[in-house]
Design a protein around this motif. Sequence first.
Motif, short mmCIF file in Angstrom:
data_model
loop_
_atom_site.label_atom_id
_atom_site.label_comp_id
_atom_site.label_asym_id
_atom_site.label_seq_id
_atom_site.Cartn_x
_atom_site.Cartn_y
_atom_site.Cartn_z
N GLU A 193 30.00 29.88 -27.52
CA GLU A 193 31.36 29.40 -27.73
C GLU A 193 31.70 28.32 -26.70
O GLU A 193 31.38 28.46 -25.51
N ARG A 214 40.85 32.84 -25.48
CA ARG A 214 41.19 31.70 -26.32
C ARG A 214 42.69 31.40 -26.26
O ARG A 214 43.52 32.30 -26.21
N PHE A 269 30.25 28.76 -36.11
CA PHE A 269 31.35 27.85 -35.80
C PHE A 269 32.64 28.26 -36.51
O PHE A 269 33.72 28.29 -35.92
N GLN A 270 32.54 28.61 -37.79
CA GLN A 270 33.71 29.02 -38.56
C GLN A 270 34.32 30.30 -38.00
O GLN A 270 35.54 30.46 -37.97
N GLU A 310 36.18 29.25 -34.77
CA GLU A 310 37.39 28.49 -35.09
C GLU A 310 38.46 29.38 -35.74
O GLU A 310 39.64 29.25 -35.43
N LYS A 311 38.04 30.27 -36.62
CA LYS A 311 38.98 31.18 -37.27
C LYS A 311 39.68 32.07 -36.26
O LYS A 311 40.85 32.44 -36.43
N GLU A 317 37.77 26.92 -29.59
CA GLU A 317 37.75 25.46 -29.62
C GLU A 317 36.56 24.91 -30.38
O GLU A 317 36.66 23.89 -31.07
N GLY A 318 35.41 25.55 -30.28
CA GLY A 318 34.22 25.02 -30.93
C GLY A 318 32.97 25.70 -30.45
O GLY A 318 33.00 26.81 -29.89
N LYS A 327 32.99 20.50 -32.95
CA LYS A 327 34.40 20.81 -33.12
C LYS A 327 34.86 20.18 -34.43
O LYS A 327 34.26 19.23 -34.91
N SER A 328 35.95 20.72 -34.98
CA SER A 328 36.48 20.17 -36.23
C SER A 328 37.37 18.97 -35.96
O SER A 328 37.89 18.36 -36.89
#
Length: 272
Positions: A40, A85, A158-159, A162-163, A167-168, A190-191
């Motif tokens: 993470e 987070r 990653f999902q 993020e969910k 951060e990514g 990252k998105s």
Amino acid sequence: MRRLIILWLMLATMMFAAKPELMLLKEWDGQDVSGWLMSEKMDGVRAYWDGQKLISRGGIELSPPAWFTEGFPPFAVDGELWSKRGDFENIISIVKKKEPHDGWKNIAFYAFDVPHENGGLIQRLVKLEYYLKLNQADYLKVAKQITCKDEEHLKSFFQEIEKGGGEGVVVRNPDTKYVTKRDPSSLKIKSFHDAECEVVEHHKGEGKYKNSFGSLTCKTDEGIMFDIGSGFSDAERKNPPAIGSKITYKFQEITKGGKPRFPVYMRMKEEI
């Protein structure tokens, strides 16, 4: 007067350490990272333990209580001061204070490399893990690393991050040495992108924000001007970033004109 100047110089020397040369991340461009290690991407404060003291990315010697670094190794460790987070503002408020305080109990130093150790990333982290088996260091932890099976595994991880509000993701080639520059063997996913800009103008709000701050105009180091009107809390609407201050914002992409598309305010840029 001369004595005061000498005293000021002594204090300044005590506050600033040598700026550490650190590994930097490049953007993932879709390349195959099967077999790499992923973890993470923590949204905390980057720090470097030089074997004796904690130093910020900007070269400022931090002031944790003695109990925080008790048991830390006599060798260098690269990592992140982090709690959970979405807690960046709290983390930075803890870390930037000049005097030791109990707030440090709420964070830990998460290590993701041992810069001067030989071998690949796994071998370098094994040295730290072995040290921690023999020595108690309550506030030093090794960041969890997961071997990436394939692109589907990477995107799923990653999902999940993020969910959950993370951060990514960071992916690193486990066979490469520690490199103090941006290197294709150390990547971030990252998105959104993020960057810094300088606030140059405030604009009054409309609608629900007609009696408060609505948006601001800012300028990049390249001189590109653009507006940011979203991402501000109610408290920040009442007390917006001052003109001349630096802020961090996120965006999706850069337009042909060089402006960020859909910029969103994130936070004040902390000089640490």
